[in-house]
Design a protein around this motif. Structure first.
Motif, PDB file in Angstrom:
ATOM      1  N   ILE A  16      49.114  39.646  45.416  1.00 44.51           N
ATOM      2  CA  ILE A  16      49.336  39.913  43.862  1.00 44.51           C
ATOM      3  C   ILE A  16      49.128  41.252  43.531  1.00 44.51           C
ATOM      4  CG2 ILE A  16      47.792  39.616  41.689  1.00 44.51           C
ATOM      5  CD1 ILE A  16      47.291  36.736  42.547  1.00 44.51           C
ATOM      6  N   ASP A  17      47.810  41.944  44.086  1.00 46.46           N
ATOM      7  CA  ASP A  17      47.598  43.392  43.698  1.00 46.46           C
ATOM      8  C   ASP A  17      48.287  44.349  44.582  1.00 46.46           C
ATOM      9  OD1 ASP A  17      44.952  42.987  41.829  1.00 46.46           O
ATOM     10  OD2 ASP A  17      44.698  41.612  43.710  1.00 46.46           O
ATOM     11  N   GLY A  18      49.072  45.074  43.497  1.00 48.95           N
ATOM     12  CA  GLY A  18      50.030  46.095  44.124  1.00 48.95           C
ATOM     13  C   GLY A  18      51.314  45.594  44.580  1.00 48.95           C
ATOM     14  N   THR A  19      51.598  44.241  44.319  1.00 47.56           N
ATOM     15  CA  THR A  19      52.756  43.675  44.975  1.00 47.56           C
ATOM     16  C   THR A  19      53.246  42.850  43.657  1.00 47.56           C
ATOM     17  OG1 THR A  19      51.952  42.981  46.952  1.00 47.56           O
ATOM     18  CG2 THR A  19      53.704  41.482  46.228  1.00 47.56           C
ATOM     19  N   LEU A  20      52.530  42.483  42.634  1.00 48.20           N
ATOM     20  CA  LEU A  20      53.283  41.781  41.414  1.00 48.20           C
ATOM     21  C   LEU A  20      53.255  42.869  40.336  1.00 48.20           C
ATOM     22  CD1 LEU A  20      52.034  38.347  41.369  1.00 48.20           C
ATOM     23  CD2 LEU A  20      53.879  39.267  42.501  1.00 48.20           C
ATOM     24  N   TYR A  21      52.345  44.039  40.460  1.00 43.63           N
ATOM     25  CA  TYR A  21      52.239  45.147  39.620  1.00 43.63           C
ATOM     26  C   TYR A  21      51.604  46.215  39.999  1.00 43.63           C
ATOM     27  CZ  TYR A  21      47.052  44.891  40.083  1.00 43.63           C
ATOM     28  OH  TYR A  21      45.797  45.304  40.637  1.00 43.63           O
ATOM     29  N   ALA A  22      52.314  47.495  39.439  1.00 45.55           N
ATOM     30  CA  ALA A  22      52.049  48.789  40.148  1.00 45.55           C
ATOM     31  C   ALA A  22      50.366  49.093  40.023  1.00 45.55           C
ATOM     32  CB  ALA A  22      52.819  49.752  39.359  1.00 45.55           C
ATOM     33  N   PRO A  23      49.919  49.519  40.885  1.00 50.34           N
ATOM     34  CA  PRO A  23      48.298  50.038  41.026  1.00 50.34           C
ATOM     35  C   PRO A  23      48.060  50.871  39.906  1.00 50.34           C
ATOM     36  CG  PRO A  23      49.149  49.621  43.427  1.00 50.34           C
ATOM     37  CD  PRO A  23      50.339  49.488  42.363  1.00 50.34           C
ATOM     38  N   TRP A  24      48.887  51.880  39.636  1.00 47.20           N
ATOM     39  CA  TRP A  24      48.757  53.033  38.964  1.00 47.20           C
ATOM     40  C   TRP A  24      48.465  52.342  37.391  1.00 47.20           C
ATOM     41  CZ3 TRP A  24      51.894  53.630  34.773  1.00 47.20           C
ATOM     42  CH2 TRP A  24      53.140  53.230  34.760  1.00 47.20           C
ATOM     43  N   ARG A  25      49.001  51.405  36.873  1.00 44.44           N
ATOM     44  CA  ARG A  25      48.871  50.753  35.816  1.00 44.44           C
ATOM     45  C   ARG A  25      47.303  50.308  35.547  1.00 44.44           C
ATOM     46  NH1 ARG A  25      53.324  49.950  32.527  1.00 44.44           N
ATOM     47  NH2 ARG A  25      55.409  49.961  33.939  1.00 44.44           N
ATOM     48  N   LEU A  26      46.883  49.827  36.743  1.00 48.13           N
ATOM     49  CA  LEU A  26      45.319  49.502  36.541  1.00 48.13           C
ATOM     50  C   LEU A  26      44.434  50.803  36.468  1.00 48.13           C
ATOM     51  CD1 LEU A  26      42.975  47.194  36.507  1.00 48.13           C
ATOM     52  CD2 LEU A  26      43.267  47.263  38.974  1.00 48.13           C
ATOM     53  N   PHE A 124      41.494  39.434  46.008  1.00 46.44           N
ATOM     54  CA  PHE A 124      40.763  39.158  44.925  1.00 46.44           C
ATOM     55  C   PHE A 124      41.157  37.833  44.089  1.00 46.44           C
ATOM     56  CE2 PHE A 124      41.171  43.722  46.040  1.00 46.44           C
ATOM     57  CZ  PHE A 124      39.845  44.068  45.897  1.00 46.44           C
ATOM     58  N   PRO A 125      40.018  37.596  43.299  1.00 42.78           N
ATOM     59  CA  PRO A 125      40.193  36.186  42.655  1.00 42.78           C
ATOM     60  C   PRO A 125      41.417  36.186  41.800  1.00 42.78           C
ATOM     61  CG  PRO A 125      37.968  37.119  42.442  1.00 42.78           C
ATOM     62  CD  PRO A 125      38.766  38.280  42.890  1.00 42.78           C
ATOM     63  N   PRO A 126      42.356  35.116  42.039  1.00 48.58           N
ATOM     64  CA  PRO A 126      43.579  35.176  41.322  1.00 48.58           C
ATOM     65  C   PRO A 126      43.296  34.616  39.745  1.00 48.58           C
ATOM     66  CG  PRO A 126      43.995  34.140  43.445  1.00 48.58           C
ATOM     67  CD  PRO A 126      42.392  34.492  43.122  1.00 48.58           C
ATOM     68  N   GLU A 127      42.420  33.896  39.395  1.00 51.78           N
ATOM     69  CA  GLU A 127      41.870  33.646  38.321  1.00 51.78           C
ATOM     70  C   GLU A 127      41.708  34.890  37.494  1.00 51.78           C
ATOM     71  OE1 GLU A 127      38.281  32.865  40.763  1.00 51.78           O
ATOM     72  OE2 GLU A 127      40.351  32.521  41.070  1.00 51.78           O
ATOM     73  N   GLN A 128      41.463  36.037  37.870  1.00 53.87           N
ATOM     74  CA  GLN A 128      40.739  37.225  37.289  1.00 53.87           C
ATOM     75  C   GLN A 128      42.067  37.748  36.487  1.00 53.87           C
ATOM     76  OE1 GLN A 128      40.260  40.637  39.707  1.00 53.87           O
ATOM     77  NE2 GLN A 128      38.238  40.961  38.801  1.00 53.87           N
ATOM     78  N   LYS A 129      43.506  37.417  36.794  1.00 53.66           N
ATOM     79  CA  LYS A 129      44.713  37.849  36.320  1.00 53.66           C
ATOM     80  C   LYS A 129      45.157  36.795  35.280  1.00 53.66           C
ATOM     81  CE  LYS A 129      44.438  40.621  39.980  1.00 53.66           C
ATOM     82  NZ  LYS A 129      43.382  40.295  40.881  1.00 53.66           N
ATOM     83  N   GLY A 130      44.420  35.771  34.873  1.00 51.29           N
ATOM     84  CA  GLY A 130      44.777  34.775  33.912  1.00 51.29           C
ATOM     85  C   GLY A 130      45.788  33.836  33.985  1.00 51.29           C
ATOM     86  N   ASP A 131      47.108  34.143  33.412  1.00 52.17           N
ATOM     87  CA  ASP A 131      48.378  33.317  33.998  1.00 52.17           C
ATOM     88  C   ASP A 131      49.108  34.055  34.861  1.00 52.17           C
ATOM     89  OD1 ASP A 131      49.747  35.216  32.398  1.00 52.17           O
ATOM     90  OD2 ASP A 131      50.858  33.423  31.078  1.00 52.17           O
ATOM     91  N   ASP A 140      52.965  26.409  43.732  1.00 51.79           N
ATOM     92  CA  ASP A 140      52.301  25.184  44.335  1.00 51.79           C
ATOM     93  C   ASP A 140      50.697  25.345  45.098  1.00 51.79           C
ATOM     94  OD1 ASP A 140      54.957  23.398  44.273  1.00 51.79           O
ATOM     95  OD2 ASP A 140      55.483  25.218  45.153  1.00 51.79           O
ATOM     96  N   VAL A 141      50.486  26.781  45.225  1.00 51.23           N
ATOM     97  CA  VAL A 141      49.041  26.832  45.814  1.00 51.23           C
ATOM     98  C   VAL A 141      48.776  28.281  45.475  1.00 51.23           C
ATOM     99  CG1 VAL A 141      47.870  27.342  48.068  1.00 51.23           C
ATOM    100  CG2 VAL A 141      49.438  25.299  47.953  1.00 51.23           C
ATOM    101  N   ILE A 142      47.607  28.615  44.786  1.00 55.52           N
ATOM    102  CA  ILE A 142      47.100  29.725  44.493  1.00 55.52           C
ATOM    103  C   ILE A 142      45.748  29.936  45.205  1.00 55.52           C
ATOM    104  CG2 ILE A 142      46.342  31.344  42.622  1.00 55.52           C
ATOM    105  CD1 ILE A 142      48.408  29.807  40.940  1.00 55.52           C
ATOM    106  N   LEU A 143      45.705  30.965  45.878  1.00 52.41           N
ATOM    107  CA  LEU A 143      44.376  30.934  46.899  1.00 52.41           C
ATOM    108  C   LEU A 143      43.970  32.543  46.916  1.00 52.41           C
ATOM    109  CD1 LEU A 143      45.326  29.115  50.059  1.00 52.41           C
ATOM    110  CD2 LEU A 143      43.903  28.241  48.199  1.00 52.41           C
ATOM    111  N   GLY A 144      42.544  32.615  46.935  1.00 52.34           N
ATOM    112  CA  GLY A 144      41.892  33.839  47.046  1.00 52.34           C
ATOM    113  C   GLY A 144      41.108  33.781  48.541  1.00 52.34           C
TER     114      GLY A 144
END
Length: 227
Positions: A16-26, A124-131, A140-144
């Protein structure tokens, strides 16, 4: 589906982190938080580096708090509270305001329609990112890995994800932006790997030899996987 000479691929999984969004945005949005809690984040970074080298532990959050307590010279209870207030609950609001990379939801949708199982595996906890920018519905599977007890690059969490997806590790293409964690970890687990290029590697289109696929954007990943 046979993918780009990789053999049979039945699932595609993503960091998720850095792969689905650019870290600089955070980083831009959270910069004052990083400054305000600078000493804490210094200790946190050192502790996380230690924990990335650990194998499976029965209670990751307890061990992390213990290391933080030793590093900050405080009680474990206080370390637990600081971790929750500053990192876990404290960072949630920033993710609600950042955008994912272009074509991420479209990529998940197309992969799902093509018959792939879809997984997410994050340190990091996927639920931290909402949907999760709308891609949660396709997964099918979401894991931390923290919940599983082993941060990347330990192969343990990758293998547990494969078990929950119901496919062999060799039938999974894992997509990530970290050479040392995503690529190394997934390869240790027997998966195929796709590496998201950034920086000068993206500018000059320089793949890394450890990954089976290197790509610059999600349209390109679609073309590679679905052609």
């Amino acid at each position: 589906m046979n993918v780009n000479g990789l053999g049979e691929i039945k699932a595609v999984a993503f960091d998720i982190d850095g792969t689905l969004y650019a870290p600089w945005r955070l980083n831009i949005r959270a910069i004052f938080r990083y400054v305000r809690h600078g000493i804490f984040f210094l200790h946190y970074g050192l502790v996380r580096n230690k924990l990335h080298g650990k194998e499976v532990v029965s209670n990751f959050f307890d061990l992390q708090a213990e290391h933080m307590a030793n590093s900050m010279r405080t009680s474990k209870e206080h370390a637990h509270k600081k971790l929750n207030d500053i990192v876990y609950k404290g960072m949630e609001k920033y993710f609600a305001r950042i955008k994912c990379f272009p074509n991420v939801p479209e990529t998940f949708k197309k992969f799902k329609e093509a018959g792939f199982k879809i997984g997410l595996l994050s340190d990091f906890p996927p639920e931290q990112k909402g949907d999760i920018w709308g891609v949660k519905q396709y997964c099918d599977v979401i894991l931390g890995t923290e919940e599983l007890g082993a941060l990347k690059p330990s192969p343990y969490s990758f293998i547990k994800m494969a078990e929950m997806l119901g496919v062999e590790p060799s039938e999974i293409l894992y997509v990530g932006n970290s050479r040392s964690k995503d690529v190394v970890g997934s390869k240790k687990a027997g998966m195929k790997s796709a590496y998201l290029l950034s920086g000068f590697r993206k500018i000059f289109n320089l793949p890394i030899k450890e990954a089976d696929i290197s790509f610059s954007n999600y349209r390109q990943l679609q073309e590679i996987v679905l052609k």
